[in-house]
Write a protein that holds these residues in place. Structure first.
Motif, mmCIF file in Angstrom:
data_model
loop_
_atom_site.group_PDB
_atom_site.id
_atom_site.type_symbol
_atom_site.label_atom_id
_atom_site.label_comp_id
_atom_site.label_asym_id
_atom_site.label_seq_id
_atom_site.Cartn_x
_atom_site.Cartn_y
_atom_site.Cartn_z
ATOM 1 N N GLY A 84 0.811 -1.214 0.000
ATOM 2 C CA GLY A 84 0.000 0.000 0.000
ATOM 3 C C GLY A 84 0.841 1.260 0.000
ATOM 4 N N LYS A 85 0.139 2.385 0.103
ATOM 5 C CA LYS A 85 0.840 3.665 0.046
ATOM 6 C C LYS A 85 1.723 3.894 1.265
ATOM 7 C CE LYS A 85 -2.317 6.096 -2.938
ATOM 8 N NZ LYS A 85 -3.445 7.000 -3.054
ATOM 9 N N THR A 86 1.332 3.349 2.415
ATOM 10 C CA THR A 86 2.113 3.637 3.631
ATOM 11 C C THR A 86 3.279 2.667 3.832
ATOM 12 O OG1 THR A 86 0.609 2.309 4.943
ATOM 13 C CG2 THR A 86 0.160 4.682 4.846
ATOM 14 N N ARG A 87 3.400 1.649 2.979
ATOM 15 C CA ARG A 87 4.527 0.718 2.964
ATOM 16 C C ARG A 87 4.686 -0.052 4.288
ATOM 17 N NH1 ARG A 87 4.333 -0.493 -1.130
ATOM 18 N NH2 ARG A 87 6.446 -1.068 -1.672
ATOM 19 N N MET A 121 14.251 11.469 -1.290
ATOM 20 C CA MET A 121 13.094 10.815 -1.917
ATOM 21 C C MET A 121 13.235 9.310 -1.743
ATOM 22 S SD MET A 121 12.768 12.984 -5.460
ATOM 23 C CE MET A 121 11.106 12.425 -5.813
ATOM 24 N N ASN A 122 12.838 8.807 -0.572
ATOM 25 C CA ASN A 122 12.948 7.368 -0.339
ATOM 26 C C ASN A 122 11.570 6.716 -0.489
ATOM 27 O OD1 ASN A 122 13.714 4.817 0.312
ATOM 28 N ND2 ASN A 122 13.943 5.189 2.503
ATOM 29 N N LEU A 123 11.138 6.628 -1.725
ATOM 30 C CA LEU A 123 9.914 5.887 -2.053
ATOM 31 C C LEU A 123 10.210 5.083 -3.327
ATOM 32 C CD1 LEU A 123 6.945 5.442 -1.155
ATOM 33 C CD2 LEU A 123 6.306 7.214 -2.785
ATOM 34 N N GLY A 182 0.174 14.332 5.180
ATOM 35 C CA GLY A 182 -0.593 14.419 3.935
ATOM 36 C C GLY A 182 0.251 14.059 2.726
ATOM 37 N N ASP A 183 -0.389 14.135 1.560
ATOM 38 C CA ASP A 183 0.296 13.828 0.300
ATOM 39 C C ASP A 183 1.230 14.983 -0.042
ATOM 40 O OD1 ASP A 183 0.961 13.599 -2.452
ATOM 41 O OD2 ASP A 183 -0.811 12.360 -2.788
ATOM 42 N N VAL A 184 2.511 14.678 -0.215
ATOM 43 C CA VAL A 184 3.514 15.733 -0.442
ATOM 44 C C VAL A 184 3.166 16.586 -1.666
ATOM 45 C CG1 VAL A 184 5.044 14.224 -1.789
ATOM 46 C CG2 VAL A 184 6.019 16.167 -0.568
ATOM 47 N N ARG A 185 2.384 16.027 -2.599
ATOM 48 C CA ARG A 185 2.034 16.802 -3.795
ATOM 49 C C ARG A 185 1.017 17.894 -3.479
ATOM 50 N NH1 ARG A 185 1.346 11.289 -7.123
ATOM 51 N NH2 ARG A 185 0.172 10.899 -5.210
ATOM 52 N N THR A 209 7.530 15.249 5.357
ATOM 53 C CA THR A 209 6.104 15.013 5.099
ATOM 54 C C THR A 209 5.859 13.514 4.999
ATOM 55 O OG1 THR A 209 6.454 15.113 2.716
ATOM 56 C CG2 THR A 209 5.778 17.132 3.776
ATOM 57 N N ASP A 210 4.664 13.111 5.359
ATOM 58 C CA ASP A 210 4.291 11.707 5.149
ATOM 59 C C ASP A 210 2.776 11.594 5.116
ATOM 60 O OD1 ASP A 210 6.117 8.923 5.519
ATOM 61 O OD2 ASP A 210 3.926 8.699 5.604
ATOM 62 N N LEU A 211 2.353 10.667 4.270
ATOM 63 C CA LEU A 211 0.938 10.376 4.083
ATOM 64 C C LEU A 211 0.348 9.665 5.303
ATOM 65 C CD1 LEU A 211 -0.860 10.597 1.528
ATOM 66 C CD2 LEU A 211 -0.154 8.281 0.955
ATOM 67 N N ASN A 212 1.198 8.955 6.025
ATOM 68 C CA ASN A 212 0.755 8.144 7.155
ATOM 69 C C ASN A 212 0.727 9.024 8.425
ATOM 70 O OD1 ASN A 212 0.510 6.390 9.289
ATOM 71 N ND2 ASN A 212 1.975 4.878 8.506
ATOM 72 N N MET A 214 10.682 14.113 1.560
ATOM 73 C CA MET A 214 9.334 14.048 0.996
ATOM 74 C C MET A 214 8.532 12.844 1.495
ATOM 75 S SD MET A 214 10.353 15.200 -2.881
ATOM 76 C CE MET A 214 8.741 14.957 -3.614
ATOM 77 N N PHE A 215 9.231 11.801 1.960
ATOM 78 C CA PHE A 215 8.561 10.562 2.422
ATOM 79 C C PHE A 215 9.212 10.181 3.760
ATOM 80 C CE2 PHE A 215 9.140 10.642 -2.214
ATOM 81 C CZ PHE A 215 7.814 10.842 -2.596
ATOM 82 N N ALA A 216 8.940 10.965 4.787
ATOM 83 C CA ALA A 216 9.818 11.013 5.960
ATOM 84 C C ALA A 216 9.652 9.865 6.942
ATOM 85 C CB ALA A 216 9.599 12.339 6.686
ATOM 86 N N LYS A 246 7.227 9.448 -9.970
ATOM 87 C CA LYS A 246 5.927 10.134 -10.094
ATOM 88 C C LYS A 246 5.886 11.413 -9.258
ATOM 89 C CE LYS A 246 3.568 5.860 -11.085
ATOM 90 N NZ LYS A 246 4.793 5.049 -10.971
ATOM 91 N N PHE A 247 6.917 11.637 -8.452
ATOM 92 C CA PHE A 247 6.929 12.802 -7.564
ATOM 93 C C PHE A 247 8.011 13.806 -7.963
ATOM 94 C CE2 PHE A 247 4.814 9.459 -5.354
ATOM 95 C CZ PHE A 247 3.844 10.088 -4.587
ATOM 96 N N LEU A 248 8.598 13.615 -9.164
ATOM 97 C CA LEU A 248 9.726 14.486 -9.527
ATOM 98 C C LEU A 248 9.284 15.920 -9.834
ATOM 99 C CD1 LEU A 248 12.021 11.976 -11.400
ATOM 100 C CD2 LEU A 248 12.660 13.417 -9.459
HETATM 101 N N1 SAM Z 1 12.036 7.840 4.870
HETATM 102 C C1 SAM Z 1 11.521 6.823 5.748
HETATM 103 C C2 SAM Z 1 12.567 5.758 5.988
HETATM 104 O O1 SAM Z 1 13.604 5.751 5.340
HETATM 105 O O2 SAM Z 1 12.337 4.922 6.877
HETATM 106 C C3 SAM Z 1 10.224 6.193 5.197
HETATM 107 C C4 SAM Z 1 10.364 5.610 3.814
HETATM 108 S S1 SAM Z 1 9.007 4.572 3.323
HETATM 109 C C5 SAM Z 1 9.809 3.592 2.090
HETATM 110 C C6 SAM Z 1 8.025 5.635 2.339
HETATM 111 C C7 SAM Z 1 7.095 6.549 3.136
HETATM 112 O O3 SAM Z 1 6.436 7.421 2.194
HETATM 113 C C8 SAM Z 1 6.013 5.863 3.926
HETATM 114 O O4 SAM Z 1 6.084 6.249 5.278
HETATM 115 C C9 SAM Z 1 4.693 6.347 3.264
HETATM 116 O O5 SAM Z 1 3.636 6.529 4.187
HETATM 117 C C10 SAM Z 1 5.120 7.659 2.640
HETATM 118 N N2 SAM Z 1 4.345 8.105 1.459
HETATM 119 C C11 SAM Z 1 3.864 7.355 0.442
HETATM 120 N N3 SAM Z 1 3.231 8.132 -0.463
HETATM 121 C C12 SAM Z 1 3.332 9.420 -0.023
HETATM 122 C C13 SAM Z 1 2.886 10.682 -0.521
HETATM 123 N N4 SAM Z 1 2.188 10.770 -1.650
HETATM 124 N N5 SAM Z 1 3.189 11.802 0.184
HETATM 125 C C14 SAM Z 1 3.883 11.706 1.361
HETATM 126 N N6 SAM Z 1 4.314 10.530 1.892
HETATM 127 C C15 SAM Z 1 4.052 9.405 1.211
#
Ligand code: SAM
Length: 326
Positions: A122-125, A248-250, A230-233, A202-205, A181-183, A256-258
């Protein structure tokens, strides 16, 4: 046996031992040795040892007490430690049960043993876990002198990436403006802020963002950290043109977030772009995507191409450090 050890003067022994223990770097199955006014502390990962410590190969005896899981099982199980939680990855239920029992009976200070029950999803990984011992999935994990409170059943966190995160954190300068961006719970944000950067994560979760705020307080950097849920976008328009550094660790979807990344980028900015690609061309797709999003407004130069770890057969988790200059 010969093992990598931190060598330190005897009088600095206890402080050093404590500092290494806080980062979970001491090899528990080997003895600490004192010789000629030097202390030799056996360690698990020479690359992860903080700057300023001397690492040498030295003869150290193995511990005689049969208190490691391997002593009880008769084989070396694969596991990761996350604070006082131990994570295993076993398909065979009986073998998983045996390993969990041995871990609980060992000298590890362990509250809970969890077995992977799904891939990250899922989105929250976040992944599902089977609880094999204990019942608490929340812990405080220590990494390179930082503390991270987290609930492994509700947020993403991988202790395996500690060395990689430290590599990036070492590049951060005081007063830099860094944006993750995905903290998640802050494993990049907190060490960056400890190096006196101003950091936005920022984080969606929502749960991860609550832990990120808690971790900023726990590590005494809440005045330098802004956490946004929220969604970083959609949540970061006030930071356009702001960042000196972006994380950018996603992997799988960072491309898709560039456009958002480029909007956040200041005049001179390094992007740490994580990707998962086939071993035949692990860096090409990421570089192409970054150039397509940033050129011609920015000059793009790749400063590092780093193979972080193997992800699956023939697939690599890699990082590109890319400088964008307007
Ligand atoms: N940076 C952290 C780490 O290294 O442990 C978390 C990385 S984890 C692979 C990716 C994170 O991105 C998840 O916590 C997820 O909830 C978040 N995420 C996914 N889509 C997102 C979005 N559109 N905007 C913000 N955060 C998002």
């Amino acid at each position: 046996m010969k093992a990598p050890c931190v060598r330190v003067e005897r009088e600095r022994g206890e402080t050093t031992r404590r500092e290494l223990a806080e980062s979970d770097l001491i090899a528990d199955d080997l003895e600490i040795v004192v010789e000629d006014d030097w202390l030799y502390v056996p360690i698990t990962d020479p690359d992860a040892v903080p700057d300023g410590f001397k690492v040498v190969e030295h003869d150290v005896p193995t511990r005689e007490t049969p208190d490691m899981p391997a002593d009880i099982l008769g084989f070396e199980p694969t596991y990761e430690r996350l604070g006082d939680i131990v994570l295993i990855d076993e398909d065979d239920a009986e073998r998983a049960r045996d390993i969990a029992d041995a871990i609980v009976a060992s000298a590890f200070p362990v509250k809970t043993v969890l077995n992977r029950a799904s891939k990250i999803k899922g989105k929250t990984r976040v992944r599902d876990w089977d609880v094999l011992a204990g019942d608490v999935t929340e812990t405080v994990h220590r990494e390179y002198g930082c503390e991270f409170a987290l609930d492994v059943a509700r947020v993403y966190f991988s202790p395996r990436l500690a060395t990689e995160r430290h590599r990036v954190a070492k590049q951060v300068e005081p007063d830099e403006r860094a944006f993750d961006m995905f903290a998640g719970v802050g494993p990049f944000v907190i060490p960056f802020a400890k190096r006196d950067a101003r950091v936005v994560g920022t984080d969606l979760n929502d749960v991860a963002v609550e832990y990120l705020r808690e971790n900023a307080r726990l590590n005494g950097v809440e005045d330098r950290v802004t956490a946004i849920a929220g969604d970083v976008r959609e949540t970061t328009s006030e930071y356009e043109d702001w960042a000196d550094r972006l994380v950018m660790n996603l992997p799988h979807s960072a491309d898709k977030f560039l456009d958002t990344a480029v909007a956040l980028t200041g005049d001179d900015c390094v992007i740490h772009y994580y990707d998962i690609q086939h071993e035949d061309d692990p860096f090409g797709p990421g570089e192409t995507a970054i150039r397509a999003a940033a050129e011609p407004e920015y000059d793009v130069s790749v400063e590092t191409r780093r193979d972080v770890r193997s992800y699956a057969p023939h697939e690599l988790n890699v990082c590109l450090d890319v400088r964008l200059t307007r």
